[in-house]
Design an enzyme around this catalytic site. Structure first.
Site, PDB file in Angstrom:
ATOM      1  N   GLU A  40       0.823  -1.211   0.000  1.00  0.00           N
ATOM      2  CA  GLU A  40       0.000   0.000   0.000  1.00  0.00           C
ATOM      3  C   GLU A  40       0.858   1.263   0.000  1.00  0.00           C
ATOM      4  OE1 GLU A  40      -3.058   0.363  -0.582  1.00  0.00           O
ATOM      5  OE2 GLU A  40      -3.710  -1.715  -0.476  1.00  0.00           O
ATOM      6  N   CYS A 193     -14.426  -0.660 -14.673  1.00  0.00           N
ATOM      7  CA  CYS A 193     -14.888   0.733 -14.618  1.00  0.00           C
ATOM      8  C   CYS A 193     -13.690   1.669 -14.797  1.00  0.00           C
ATOM      9  CB  CYS A 193     -15.603   0.983 -13.290  1.00  0.00           C
ATOM     10  SG  CYS A 193     -16.598   2.490 -13.250  1.00  0.00           S
ATOM     11  N   CYS A 203     -19.854  -5.476 -16.155  1.00  0.00           N
ATOM     12  CA  CYS A 203     -19.873  -4.934 -14.787  1.00  0.00           C
ATOM     13  C   CYS A 203     -20.996  -5.566 -13.968  1.00  0.00           C
ATOM     14  CB  CYS A 203     -20.058  -3.420 -14.823  1.00  0.00           C
ATOM     15  SG  CYS A 203     -20.087  -2.672 -13.169  1.00  0.00           S
ATOM     16  N   CYS A 209     -26.280   1.108 -11.749  1.00  0.00           N
ATOM     17  CA  CYS A 209     -25.431   2.273 -12.014  1.00  0.00           C
ATOM     18  C   CYS A 209     -26.244   3.431 -12.583  1.00  0.00           C
ATOM     19  CB  CYS A 209     -24.314   1.893 -12.982  1.00  0.00           C
ATOM     20  SG  CYS A 209     -23.165   3.251 -13.309  1.00  0.00           S
TER      21      CYS A 209
END
Length: 345
Positions: A40, A193, A203, A209
């Site tokens: 990260e 996306c 998706c 959406c």
């Protein structure tokens, strides 16, 4: 919605060297907090493709956080060279040493404890607590911002829309498998996306959406126009001694490229004054070394010289030609070397 996303993730999860995939998780394999934290930190403002080789090199050399805590600063900075945003590397060492000395080499598990560690901000604390410890933490990176903006058809430009996006993302985060969910929504943004040409037909959230229904999804997220970056100028000095040794200096710990090896340089500003580290006959390379930092563009004039064995520089130290490793230099300094090395023999 979380169930449909997790079902998609179970089939489509990206393979990454730091990730414990959904099949492994079902078999009881637990993520290593050290590897999650390291990945990260490396991934901040950097791509997965750029990070993979660095991550493998770091974990091969320092397989545990206590190993990293015992590493020499210069070795870690050298291993980080080329990855950019060098304050991350300095904070990486600080954090490793705090975990080793104050937490017995064990990562704290809660967001509240993680965010107190050096170099760990809200996003990283959420990501570690969710992915490593399966806490119901809301993880919002650029991928999540894009997915949520489109999902709810949010037209307020970033960064002003960040609080609304975060609140919506928190509502979506489930109590079951929150670590897998955090990785799933980031994977959705990275692979389906996408910023351009999203693959809406694949998706799992297309039916929900609002942006897709309104036909506005490709316009989102909207962003406040950035202020043009200024350009700073400077001089970089490449000095070779007659025996082939190269003059390098360690930059101050604070500031750009802090703690990194590099060429002696002038200040970087609108009208820099020459600051040669030795008295010599200087040859200016016709081409400038150009590099872009977060807040400005940099153009460096490159000057080269050869000096005798008795030369004492005003700054830096000579490094033997066999000890000099260009790959240990940050990117902008490697650009200087690429211009200067034809003159160095």
């Amino acid at each position: 919605m979380s169930k449909s996303l997790l079902a998609w993730y179970d089939k489509s999860a990206r393979e990454m060297p730091w990730r414990v995939g959904p099949a492994e998780r079902r078999q009881g394999v637990q993520p290593d907090p050290y590897r999650i934290w390291l990945s990260e930190v490396m991934l901040q403002q950097t791509t997965v493709a750029a990070v993979k080789s660095y991550f493998i090199a770091f974990t091969s050399r320092w397989p545990k956080v206590t190993d990293l805590a015992e590493a020499l600063d210069a070795d870690v900075m050298s291993a980080w060279a080329g990855l950019g945003y060098y304050a991350r590397a300095r904070n990486l060492l600080k954090c490793a040493r705090v975990i080793a000395s104050e937490h017995d080499g064990v990562f704290p598990q809660t967001y509240e404890a993680l965010i107190k560690l050096p170099g760990i901000g809200p996003y990283t604390a959420s990501a570690i607590s969710a992915i490593a410890f399966d806490a119901q933490s809301t993880v919002v990176d650029g991928n999540v911002e894009r997915v949520v903006s489109r999902l709810y058809d949010i037209h307020t430009p970033l960064p002003a829309s960040k609080p609304e996006i975060t609140a919506k993302a928190e509502d979506l985060t489930p109590p079951q498998r929150p670590g897998d969910y955090a990785q799933a929504i980031m994977d959705l943004g990275a692979t389906i996306c996408t910023p351009r040409n999203p693959v809406c037909g694949l998706c799992p959230w297309r039916a929900q959406c609002a942006g897709w229904a309104a036909g506005t999804h490709t316009e989102l997220p909207k962003k406040t126009p950035k202020t043009p970056k200024p350009t700073r100028l400077g001089y970089a000095y490449v000095v070779r001694r007659e025996d082939g040794a190269i003059l390098l200096e360690t930059r101050p710990d604070k500031g750009l490229l802090g703690g990194m090896l590099g060429w002696p340089c002038s200040d970087w500003n609108d009208a820099p004054e020459p600051a040669p580290p030795v008295t010599a006959d200087w040859t200016e390379i016709g081409e400038e070394a150009r590099h872009t930092f977060t807040h400005f563009h940099l153009r460096l004039k490159v000057l080269c010289a050869t000096v005798d064995q008795n030369t004492t520089p005003e700054t830096g130290n000579f490094v033997g030609k066999h000890q000099f490793m260009p790959k240990s230099l940050p990117t902008v300094m490697r650009k200087v070397w690429d211009l200067a090395k034809p003159t160095q023999g």
